[in-house]
Motif scaffolding. Structure first.
Motif, PDB file in Angstrom:
ATOM      1  N   ALA A 110       0.837  -1.211   0.000  1.00  0.00           N
ATOM      2  CA  ALA A 110       0.000   0.000   0.000  1.00  0.00           C
ATOM      3  C   ALA A 110       0.868   1.256   0.000  1.00  0.00           C
ATOM      4  O   ALA A 110       0.580   2.230  -0.708  1.00  0.00           O
ATOM      5  CB  ALA A 110      -0.925  -0.006   1.216  1.00  0.00           C
TER       6      ALA A 110
ATOM      7  N   PRO B   1      -5.997   5.090  -3.182  1.00  0.00           N
ATOM      8  CA  PRO B   1      -5.404   4.050  -2.324  1.00  0.00           C
ATOM      9  C   PRO B   1      -6.388   2.906  -2.074  1.00  0.00           C
ATOM     10  O   PRO B   1      -7.597   3.109  -1.997  1.00  0.00           O
ATOM     11  CB  PRO B   1      -5.105   4.793  -1.017  1.00  0.00           C
ATOM     12  CG  PRO B   1      -5.119   6.238  -1.359  1.00  0.00           C
ATOM     13  CD  PRO B   1      -6.070   6.387  -2.497  1.00  0.00           C
ATOM     14  N   LYS B   2      -5.836   1.704  -1.954  1.00  0.00           N
ATOM     15  CA  LYS B   2      -6.642   0.523  -1.594  1.00  0.00           C
ATOM     16  C   LYS B   2      -6.576   0.383  -0.073  1.00  0.00           C
ATOM     17  O   LYS B   2      -5.542   0.035   0.487  1.00  0.00           O
ATOM     18  CB  LYS B   2      -6.092  -0.733  -2.272  1.00  0.00           C
ATOM     19  CG  LYS B   2      -5.999  -0.651  -3.797  1.00  0.00           C
ATOM     20  CD  LYS B   2      -7.385  -0.506  -4.429  1.00  0.00           C
ATOM     21  CE  LYS B   2      -7.299  -0.560  -5.953  1.00  0.00           C
ATOM     22  NZ  LYS B   2      -6.614   0.621  -6.529  1.00  0.00           N
TER      23      LYS B   2
ATOM     24  N   LEU C  32      -5.157   7.284   2.790  1.00  0.00           N
ATOM     25  CA  LEU C  32      -5.141   5.835   2.995  1.00  0.00           C
ATOM     26  C   LEU C  32      -5.732   5.514   4.367  1.00  0.00           C
ATOM     27  O   LEU C  32      -5.265   6.027   5.382  1.00  0.00           O
ATOM     28  CB  LEU C  32      -3.704   5.307   2.906  1.00  0.00           C
ATOM     29  CG  LEU C  32      -3.502   3.826   3.246  1.00  0.00           C
ATOM     30  CD1 LEU C  32      -4.220   2.926   2.243  1.00  0.00           C
ATOM     31  CD2 LEU C  32      -2.017   3.482   3.302  1.00  0.00           C
TER      32      LEU C  32
END
Length: 470
Positions: free
Chosen positions: A42, A62-63, A330
């Motif tokens: 990430a 962002p994941k 994030l």
């Protein structure tokens, strides 16, 4: 690349490879390789997205990560070490501190306000470091003004009325060193006057208005009102007697603050928070609605989830530094999920955490490594603490193995609190040595298996006792 984009690259993007990030986390956290890999990927994706240009950079978001695991297995420690590792604004919050809009409690938007505050502190600190040398030079001049005051020009108050502008020198205060500024400056530069005591004027720190605007969306209003009142009221100053060395630090801080443009800091900090901010949302399982029920407290829990959702999805939050967009922040959520399951979160929120990581429960081998291997290992901490009293502790391998086994036994028979159990066991084990350390004649203490059994076995075997003591 604009100037602000260059600053973001300096502050908020970690250029370490995923392997290097994992290696850094391995220094402090035992096991949990999967969670470390996910976090490392990430962070690297954060760097990769900054290398893109045009519309694609905005499209790549962002994941977010959901970490699942019981207490004491390393979820918070990963987040804490991550905060020190990355050069990005980071905040850790507990989901249980927030309540649905309309109830007494913290407003979820305060998460982003805290993130903006963190970004401002980081950017301001960076700017102050850049002007440090200039600030130190100005600080020396101010110290010289105290030690060797210069005559001040005073103007005749009636001069403007009658067209005369005659000025006369005011007599300065009696100088501490009448020999002259150049001579005193040379002594200052050599560090010969560092212990001299001088009287200086310092700015009084404004006290926060604690409790005046507690809870809900009034938090932001309280901050803005306090800033507004602070800007209207003149800064009060008070006299303090300090050494020259202390005066250097005080004056350098004040001069550095004057040299920093806070408007530019705020503008840059907002961009840094938007593009590189990280939010660790702990105890997310505590606001999950178990089994799809909806009644009583569950209504409020679901309300908290729905309030968190826009922040995670991407929205604009007003802060005192300007609007902050959360699209590229994030989010790392974590929870034990003993009674609830990730599927008990509302579907919209589940979809915003596509990366799921399950942290494994700790075994005896893990406890042994936690006691000895990390840079901040518990045994190393106790050895360092007691070394300040001249006491040397030697832990035999069989004692470490026995401690690890006892931690497993207590976690199985009582509540499983993971590695936190080791803190309790070690504190109880070394209680007598810690108390007697200043008076001990024998300064070398050996901790073997017999010593561990003598101090802990009876408590572990007696379940009633262990529930209260361990």
């Amino acid at each position: 690349m604009t100037e602000i984009e260059k600053k973001i690259a300096e502050i908020g993007v970690n250029e370490q490879t995923p392997r290097e990030i994992v290696a850094e986390l391995d220094k402090y956290i035992v096991g949990q390789a999967e969670a470390k890999r996910s976090v490392a990927i990430a962070l690297r994706n954060r760097w990769r997205s900054r290398q893109l240009t045009g519309a694609m950079q905005e499209e790549v978001i962002p994941k977010n990560i959901l970490m699942i695991g019981s207490t004491g297995v390393g979820k918070t420690e990963i987040a804490r070490r991550l905060a020190k590792l990355v050069k990005a604004p980071f905040v850790k919050v507990e989901a249980t501190k927030f309540t649905e809009v309309g109830y007494v409690g913290r407003d979820v938007e305060s998460i982003i306000r805290d993130l903006a505050e963190t970004a401002v502190r980081m950017v301001r600190q960076q700017r102050m470091e850049a002007v440090k040398e200039k600030a130190e030079e100005l600080a020396v001049e101010r110290i010289l003004d105290v030690l060797v005051p210069q005559p001040k020009k005073s103007q005749n108050p009636l001069g403007k009325l009658f067209g005369t502008t005659e000025e006369e020198d005011e007599q300065p205060a009696e100088p501490k060193y009448p020999a002259g500024r150049d001579w005193v400056k040379k002594r200052l530069d050599k560090g010969e006057l560092e212990e001299e005591t001088i009287e200086i004027d310092v700015e009084e720190q404004s006290k926060p208005m604690v409790g005046m605007f507690a809870g809900s969306s009034l938090e932001g209003m309280g901050d803005n009102l306090q800033d507004m009142i602070g800007s209207l009221m003149p800064k009060s100053r008070k006299k303090r007697k300090v050494t020259v060395a202390q005066a250097r630090k005080i004056f350098a801080q004040e001069e550095a603050a004057k040299l920093v443009d806070m408007d530019a800091v705020a503008e840059e900090a907002v961009k840094v928070a938007e593009h590189t901010g990280i939010v660790f949302l702990d105890e997310i399982d505590k606001v999950a609605v178990k089994g799809g029920t909806s009644g009583g407290a569950d209504v409020s829990r679901e309300g908290v989830q729905r309030d968190i959702l826009p922040i995670v999805e991407g929205s604009t939050v007003m802060t005192k530094y300007g609007q902050v967009k959360t699209d590229h922040v994030l989010f790392i959520a974590a929870g034990a999920f003993h009674t609830a399951k990730p599927s008990d979160l509302i579907p919209e929120l589940q979809g915003r955490f596509p990366i799921r990581v399950e942290l494994k429960s700790l075994r005896k081998e893990d406890f042994e490594k936690i006691l000895t291997e990390p840079q901040n290992a518990l045994i190393k901490q106790y050895e360092a603490l007691l070394a300040t009293e001249g006491v040397t502790i030697e832990f035999r391998p069989e004692a470490i193995s026995r401690l690890a086994q006892l931690a497993c036994d207590v976690n199985e028979s009582a509540e499983d609190i993971g590695a936190r159990r080791l803190h309790t066991l070690l504190e109880k084990l070394l209680e007598e040595v810690s108390f007697d350390a200043p008076e001990l004649e024998e300064k070398h203490v050996v901790i073997d298996e017999a010593y561990v059994d003598k101090r802990l076995s009876d408590i572990v075997v007696n379940r009633d006792l262990s529930q209260f003591i361990l």
